[in-house]
Design a protein around this motif. Structure first.
Motif, mmCIF file in Angstrom:
data_model
loop_
_atom_site.group_PDB
_atom_site.id
_atom_site.type_symbol
_atom_site.label_atom_id
_atom_site.label_comp_id
_atom_site.label_asym_id
_atom_site.label_seq_id
_atom_site.Cartn_x
_atom_site.Cartn_y
_atom_site.Cartn_z
ATOM 1 N N MET A 5 0.854 -1.173 0.000
ATOM 2 C CA MET A 5 0.000 0.000 0.000
ATOM 3 C C MET A 5 0.895 1.230 0.000
ATOM 4 O O MET A 5 1.806 1.327 0.810
ATOM 5 N N ARG A 6 0.654 2.139 -0.902
ATOM 6 C CA ARG A 6 1.444 3.360 -0.871
ATOM 7 C C ARG A 6 0.809 4.340 0.102
ATOM 8 O O ARG A 6 -0.330 4.181 0.492
ATOM 9 N N LYS A 7 1.567 5.338 0.471
ATOM 10 C CA LYS A 7 1.106 6.339 1.428
ATOM 11 C C LYS A 7 0.040 7.215 0.789
ATOM 12 O O LYS A 7 0.107 7.515 -0.403
ATOM 13 N N SER A 8 -0.935 7.626 1.570
ATOM 14 C CA SER A 8 -1.984 8.505 1.036
ATOM 15 C C SER A 8 -1.387 9.860 0.666
ATOM 16 O O SER A 8 -0.425 10.330 1.284
ATOM 17 N N LEU A 9 -1.960 10.473 -0.325
ATOM 18 C CA LEU A 9 -1.478 11.752 -0.829
ATOM 19 C C LEU A 9 -1.817 12.900 0.132
ATOM 20 O O LEU A 9 -1.045 13.829 0.295
ATOM 21 N N PHE A 10 -2.973 12.795 0.764
ATOM 22 C CA PHE A 10 -3.435 13.848 1.679
ATOM 23 C C PHE A 10 -3.620 13.289 3.085
ATOM 24 O O PHE A 10 -3.814 12.092 3.260
ATOM 25 N N THR A 11 -3.584 14.165 4.084
ATOM 26 C CA THR A 11 -3.724 13.735 5.474
ATOM 27 C C THR A 11 -4.963 14.357 6.105
ATOM 28 O O THR A 11 -5.452 15.391 5.652
ATOM 29 N N ILE A 12 -5.433 13.731 7.161
ATOM 30 C CA ILE A 12 -6.609 14.227 7.877
ATOM 31 C C ILE A 12 -6.322 15.631 8.403
ATOM 32 O O ILE A 12 -5.259 15.898 8.950
ATOM 33 N N GLN A 31 -9.311 6.492 3.483
ATOM 34 C CA GLN A 31 -9.409 5.038 3.510
ATOM 35 C C GLN A 31 -8.829 4.451 2.233
ATOM 36 O O GLN A 31 -9.087 4.949 1.140
ATOM 37 N N TYR A 32 -8.063 3.386 2.360
ATOM 38 C CA TYR A 32 -7.490 2.707 1.199
ATOM 39 C C TYR A 32 -8.517 1.724 0.656
ATOM 40 O O TYR A 32 -9.046 0.889 1.394
ATOM 41 N N VAL A 33 -8.825 1.838 -0.629
ATOM 42 C CA VAL A 33 -9.760 0.927 -1.287
ATOM 43 C C VAL A 33 -8.917 -0.122 -2.006
ATOM 44 O O VAL A 33 -8.376 0.136 -3.078
ATOM 45 N N LYS A 34 -8.793 -1.285 -1.387
ATOM 46 C CA LYS A 34 -7.859 -2.315 -1.851
ATOM 47 C C LYS A 34 -8.130 -2.761 -3.287
ATOM 48 O O LYS A 34 -7.215 -2.829 -4.095
ATOM 49 N N ASN A 35 -9.380 -3.039 -3.627
ATOM 50 C CA ASN A 35 -9.664 -3.556 -4.967
ATOM 51 C C ASN A 35 -9.468 -2.502 -6.056
ATOM 52 O O ASN A 35 -9.309 -2.839 -7.218
ATOM 53 N N MET A 36 -9.457 -1.220 -5.687
ATOM 54 C CA MET A 36 -9.215 -0.151 -6.662
ATOM 55 C C MET A 36 -7.783 0.375 -6.565
ATOM 56 O O MET A 36 -7.375 1.223 -7.347
ATOM 57 N N LYS A 37 -7.058 -0.095 -5.548
ATOM 58 C CA LYS A 37 -5.658 0.281 -5.324
ATOM 59 C C LYS A 37 -5.451 1.787 -5.253
ATOM 60 O O LYS A 37 -4.518 2.343 -5.833
ATOM 61 N N ARG A 38 -6.342 2.459 -4.549
ATOM 62 C CA ARG A 38 -6.205 3.905 -4.355
ATOM 63 C C ARG A 38 -6.982 4.330 -3.103
ATOM 64 O O ARG A 38 -7.758 3.568 -2.561
ATOM 65 N N TYR A 39 -6.733 5.554 -2.682
ATOM 66 C CA TYR A 39 -7.366 6.082 -1.484
ATOM 67 C C TYR A 39 -8.633 6.847 -1.824
ATOM 68 O O TYR A 39 -8.722 7.499 -2.868
ATOM 69 N N SER A 40 -9.608 6.764 -0.919
ATOM 70 C CA SER A 40 -10.792 7.606 -1.017
ATOM 71 C C SER A 40 -10.785 8.532 0.195
ATOM 72 O O SER A 40 -10.236 8.198 1.249
ATOM 73 N N TYR A 41 -11.380 9.682 0.030
ATOM 74 C CA TYR A 41 -11.394 10.701 1.077
ATOM 75 C C TYR A 41 -12.804 11.213 1.305
ATOM 76 O O TYR A 41 -13.549 11.422 0.356
#
Length: 59
Positions: A5-12, A31-41
């Motif tokens: 998992m890569r680090k999220s681009l933005f922080t809380i 949240q990391y969306v594993k099946n889409m391999k990216r973060y949602s905010y």
């Protein structure tokens, strides 16, 4: 082995802009969306929807 998992681009708490509208918002949850391999905010200003990294830009 497994994918990393890569680090999220933005922080809380970070202020960002929504690309489509140019509106300034604050990251509430990430949240990391594993099946889409990216973060949602989720942002404070629109808690019932979510955005992917490519929909947001640094302010």
């Amino acid at each position: 082995m497994g994918e990393r998992m890569r680090k999220s681009l933005f922080t809380i708490g970070e202020k960002v802009k929504i690309k489509a509208s140019g509106k300034s918002v604050t990251i509430y949850k990430c949240q990391y969306v594993k099946n889409m391999k990216r973060y949602s905010y989720i942002v404070n200003e629109y808690p019932k929807t979510f955005f992917f990294e490519e929909e947001l830009i640094e302010e």
